[in-house]
Enzyme design. Structure first.
Site, PDB file in Angstrom:
ATOM      1  N   ASP A 127      -4.428  -5.463  -8.056  1.00  0.00           N
ATOM      2  CA  ASP A 127      -4.692  -5.158  -6.549  1.00  0.00           C
ATOM      3  C   ASP A 127      -4.728  -3.505  -7.100  1.00  0.00           C
ATOM      4  O   ASP A 127      -4.824  -2.979  -8.146  1.00  0.00           O
ATOM      5  CB  ASP A 127      -3.498  -5.358  -5.954  1.00  0.00           C
ATOM      6  CG  ASP A 127      -3.848  -5.186  -4.405  1.00  0.00           C
ATOM      7  OD1 ASP A 127      -4.818  -4.830  -3.906  1.00  0.00           O
ATOM      8  OD2 ASP A 127      -3.130  -5.785  -3.458  1.00  0.00           O
ATOM      9  N   HIS A 146       0.908  -1.022   0.197  1.00  0.00           N
ATOM     10  CA  HIS A 146       0.001  -0.117  -0.003  1.00  0.00           C
ATOM     11  C   HIS A 146       0.742   1.335  -0.060  1.00  0.00           C
ATOM     12  O   HIS A 146       0.605   2.307  -0.437  1.00  0.00           O
ATOM     13  CB  HIS A 146      -1.147   0.058   1.165  1.00  0.00           C
ATOM     14  CG  HIS A 146      -1.897  -0.948   1.047  1.00  0.00           C
ATOM     15  ND1 HIS A 146      -1.757  -2.247   1.499  1.00  0.00           N
ATOM     16  CD2 HIS A 146      -3.250  -0.860   0.732  1.00  0.00           C
ATOM     17  CE1 HIS A 146      -2.984  -3.026   1.501  1.00  0.00           C
ATOM     18  NE2 HIS A 146      -3.976  -1.977   1.022  1.00  0.00           N
TER      19      HIS A 146
END
Length: 324
Positions: free
Chosen positions: A307, A233
């Site tokens: 993702d 992330h």
């Protein structure tokens, strides 16, 4: 084409095949069900007719999911509606909110879309991972210790019921990463454990329950995010292992569940020199990894999803390009 909220990518004809199945499932509940992968081998007149009417821009737009919420106010909700109408996107990924509000908003968004939207969310432990006042099942690490694997299958069936009840078609789960790095900041309890065989068996039962319940799934995070000490992330993790090691350990659960008929796989944002030696290349954008390993070596025929594109891991290649 610019999508401020883009979060995932898939094959557009595969997406339209799903849309067709969702339409006919209402009127054929008593008929013998075919798996999603089985339908890919058959010609579909509706899919072809819709696909052939889309121009290039619309086909690209169909490959994007957009992030949606029901807890950020009407202005945010309206902004997503505008993207649906203007860009003709393929689907939505719902994040935080409430189940009743989400069902109502989903109906509004579907009515605004030219092609029916594919609705999904992250539900590794059920709707409660994202939505208030809904059921949260145990974390996958706890499920890895369950001896009666039939319970995991039944849980998958219940999760499918919950999802379908509020108009969702796909769960971005299960997580099939092997949790073999205690310093991993992002996987840990989301994994079924550190034993690759146990991960494959337990994840397989959960997957089978969801798919038998009529829900699409997405194995993640290919080719395996378990042995990293960086959260994708925030930055781009690098796996420095040999291809033999990756093939025998990280990829093992993916291979087993693909053999069992997994309908979807999510690609992680990781740099893996043994599979693609392009500097700072995220696996999400890597042809040797997505096409070479997943599609050709493992023979995967289903949906391939990235993702989230708002994560900083995959943006590293863009930062490097600016410096060059």
């Amino acid at each position: 084409m610019k999508f401020k909220q883009s979060t995932a990518i898939m094959n557009v004809k595969h997406l339209l095949t799903i849309t067709f199945l969702l339409i006919i499932s209402v009127s054929s509940t008593k008929a013998q069900k075919k798996s999603y992968l089985q339908t890919l081998t058959e010609k579909n007149q509706w899919v072809d007719s819709v696909f052939n009417k889309l121009n290039r821009r619309q086909k690209i737009a169909q490959m994007f999911f957009v992030r949606a919420h029901t807890n950020l106010g009407k202005a945010y909700e309206d902004s997503i509606a505008n993207v649906i109408k203007k860009e003709h996107i393929g689907g939505l990924v719902f994040f935080q909110g409430g189940p009743g509000r989400q069902a109502i908003l989903t109906n509004q968004y579907q009515a605004a879309s030219r092609v029916p939207l594919l609705i999904t969310s992250d539900g590794e432990w059920g709707l409660g991972m994202r939505l208030d006042s809904t059921i949260s099942y145990p974390y996958q690490m706890a499920l890895g210790a369950v001896q009666d694997k039939e319970l995991l299958y039944k849980m998958g069936l219940e999760v499918a019921k919950d999802y379908k009840r509020i108009g969702m078609h796909m769960n971005l789960a299960p997580d099939v990463d092997v949790n073999n790095n205690p310093k991993n900041p992002v996987i840990n309890y989301r994994s079924f454990g550190e034993n690759k065989y146990n991960v494959a068996v337990k994840a397989g039962e959960y997957m089978r329950g969801m798919q038998d319940g009529g829900l699409l799934v997405s194995l993640k995070h290919f080719p395996g995010h378990g042995d990293t000490d960086v959260d994708s992330h925030y930055d781009l993790p690098q796996l420095k292992f040999t291809k033999a090691r990756l093939d025998s350990l990280e990829i093992y659960p993916f291979r087993e569940l693909i053999r069992q008929g997994a309908s979807g796989v999510m690609i992680a944002h990781m740099n893996i020199p043994a599979l693609d030696n392009t500097p700072n290349m995220p696996s999400t954008l890597s042809k040797p990894i997505v096409t070479g390993v997943l599609k050709e070596e493992l023979g995967f025929k289903g949906l391939i999803i990235s993702d989230a594109m708002g994560m900083k891991g995959w943006l590293s290649i863009l930062r490097m390009e600016r410096l060059m």
